[in-house]
Design an enzyme around this catalytic site. Structure first.
Site, short mmCIF file in Angstrom:
data_model
loop_
_atom_site.label_atom_id
_atom_site.label_comp_id
_atom_site.label_asym_id
_atom_site.label_seq_id
_atom_site.Cartn_x
_atom_site.Cartn_y
_atom_site.Cartn_z
N SER A 132 0.87 -1.18 0.00
CA SER A 132 0.00 0.00 0.00
C SER A 132 0.90 1.23 0.00
CB SER A 132 -0.84 -0.02 1.28
OG SER A 132 -1.42 1.24 1.54
N TYR A 145 -2.20 -1.13 10.50
CA TYR A 145 -2.06 -1.28 9.05
C TYR A 145 -0.69 -0.78 8.58
CZ TYR A 145 -3.77 -1.13 4.18
OH TYR A 145 -3.96 -1.34 2.82
P1 NAD Z 1 -11.33 -6.41 0.16
O1 NAD Z 1 -11.90 -6.24 1.52
O2 NAD Z 1 -12.16 -6.14 -1.05
O3 NAD Z 1 -10.70 -7.88 0.01
C1 NAD Z 1 -9.91 -8.46 0.99
C2 NAD Z 1 -10.15 -9.95 0.98
O4 NAD Z 1 -9.26 -10.54 1.96
C3 NAD Z 1 -11.58 -10.32 1.38
O5 NAD Z 1 -12.13 -11.24 0.44
C4 NAD Z 1 -11.41 -10.94 2.76
O6 NAD Z 1 -12.36 -11.96 3.04
C5 NAD Z 1 -9.99 -11.50 2.68
N1 NAD Z 1 -9.43 -11.67 4.01
C6 NAD Z 1 -9.37 -10.74 4.99
N2 NAD Z 1 -8.87 -11.29 6.11
C7 NAD Z 1 -8.58 -12.59 5.82
C8 NAD Z 1 -8.08 -13.67 6.56
N3 NAD Z 1 -7.79 -13.56 7.87
N4 NAD Z 1 -7.93 -14.88 5.97
C9 NAD Z 1 -8.27 -15.03 4.66
N5 NAD Z 1 -8.77 -14.05 3.90
C10 NAD Z 1 -8.94 -12.83 4.48
O7 NAD Z 1 -10.02 -5.49 0.16
P2 NAD Z 1 -9.05 -4.98 -0.98
O8 NAD Z 1 -9.17 -3.51 -1.02
O9 NAD Z 1 -9.17 -5.77 -2.23
O10 NAD Z 1 -7.64 -5.29 -0.28
C11 NAD Z 1 -6.75 -6.27 -0.72
C12 NAD Z 1 -5.35 -5.88 -0.29
O11 NAD Z 1 -5.01 -4.65 -0.91
C13 NAD Z 1 -5.21 -5.66 1.21
O12 NAD Z 1 -3.98 -6.20 1.67
C14 NAD Z 1 -5.19 -4.16 1.34
O13 NAD Z 1 -4.46 -3.74 2.45
C15 NAD Z 1 -4.49 -3.78 0.05
N6 NAD Z 1 -4.74 -2.41 -0.38
C16 NAD Z 1 -6.00 -1.96 -0.60
C17 NAD Z 1 -6.19 -0.66 -1.00
C18 NAD Z 1 -7.53 -0.08 -1.27
O14 NAD Z 1 -7.61 1.12 -1.39
N7 NAD Z 1 -8.58 -0.87 -1.41
C19 NAD Z 1 -5.08 0.19 -1.15
C20 NAD Z 1 -3.82 -0.30 -0.91
C21 NAD Z 1 -3.65 -1.60 -0.53
#
Ligand code: NAD
Length: 250
Positions: A132, A145
């Protein structure tokens, strides 16, 4: 085989039931990989697995022993699963802080440890860590985070150094705000807390530091992940690649 095809490769994507992970699973499958879909959410994992012709694994990655049930014969590992919790340090629940490190640091370490022997034996492997902008910079109220993503960056670099002689690369991608349920939840929370419209929260709060005032499409992040898995990216390792609309430039 074209430079970025992954025919014959096996990928594993954590958190592939939603958002960025789902987009990565689809992109890697489109490139020819067979994909293991790992997620906590059973219906979502099964839906995506059916969609991409892969395998669903329903596990809680906070449980170190859950990794034992996952496959070791993996050529492309995308450590993506994660979640957010927003609170000032004096109120930040210690158990939430610990769970964040388990899911976003310990599980990626255990998975890397598990799949690297297979990659080394084949002389080829790709690890991509979905970090991120918060792996590179801090924001208030995100202690768990920011700590986890900075640690993930360090892990990725060590894998890069150890994996180089075995044809294994390891990189991080550093998205800004991506349009997924994780961010939609934050937007709804901030809108309620500040009495603002959701569009004002996006522009005035979340994207205040970004030059581009639009949320990122998860498919764009998946394209970057796919690019890092191609042969052309063999020299890109130990890197952290922002896709943040200028957030870290400011
Ligand atoms: P999201 O909530 O859409 O998807 C996350 C997925 O991870 C979900 O399906 C959830 O069930 C799964 N998950 C969470 N905890 C878990 C666990 N303990 N065991 C197994 N699965 C688990 O979120 P996203 O935005 O797609 O995020 C994905 C990654 O991208 C994350 O690591 C997040 O930190 C990173 N990220 C997101 C953003 C953003 O703006 N959305 C920005 C930078 C980084």
């Amino acid at each position: 085989m074209s430079d970025n095809r992954l025919d014959g490769r096996v990928a594993l994507v954590t958190g592939a039931g939603s958002g960025i992970g789902r987009a990565c699973a689809r992109a890697l499958a489109e490139s020819g990989a067979k994909v293991h879909i790992v997620d906590l959410d059973q219906p979502a994992a099964e839906r995506v697995a059916a969609d991409v012709g892969g395998w669903a694994h329903v596990v809680d990655l906070a449980d170190a022993s859950a990794v034992d049930s996952l496959p070791a014969e993996v050529d492309v590992l995308v450590n993506n699963a994660g979640f957010q919790h927003v609170a000032a340090l004096p109120e930040f629940p210690p158990e939430t802080f610990v769970r964040m490190q388990q899911v976003m640091v310990t599980a990626p370490f255990l998975l890397a440890r598990k799949v690297l022997p297979h990659m080394y034996s084949r002389g080829w492997g790709r690890l991509v860590h979905v970090s991120s902008v918060h792996g590179l910079r801090a924001s208030q109220f995100k202690a768990g985070y920011v700590a986890a993503k900075h640690a993930l960056e360090g892990l990725s670099k060590v894998v890069a150094l150890e994996g180089a002689e075995h044809g294994v690369t390891s990189n991080s991608v550093n998205p800004g705000y991506v349009d997924t349920p994780l961010v939609r939840d934050q937007i709804a929370g901030q809108a309620a807390a500040h009495g603002l419209d959701e569009s004002d929260v996006v522009e005035r709060i979340l994207l205040h530091r970004a030059a581009l005032k639009r949320l990122i499409d998860p498919d764009r992040v998946a394209e970057l992940v796919r690019w890092l898995c191609g042969e052309h990216a063999a020299h890109v390792t130990g890197a952290s690649v922002p896709m943040d609309g200028g957030w870290t430039a400011a």
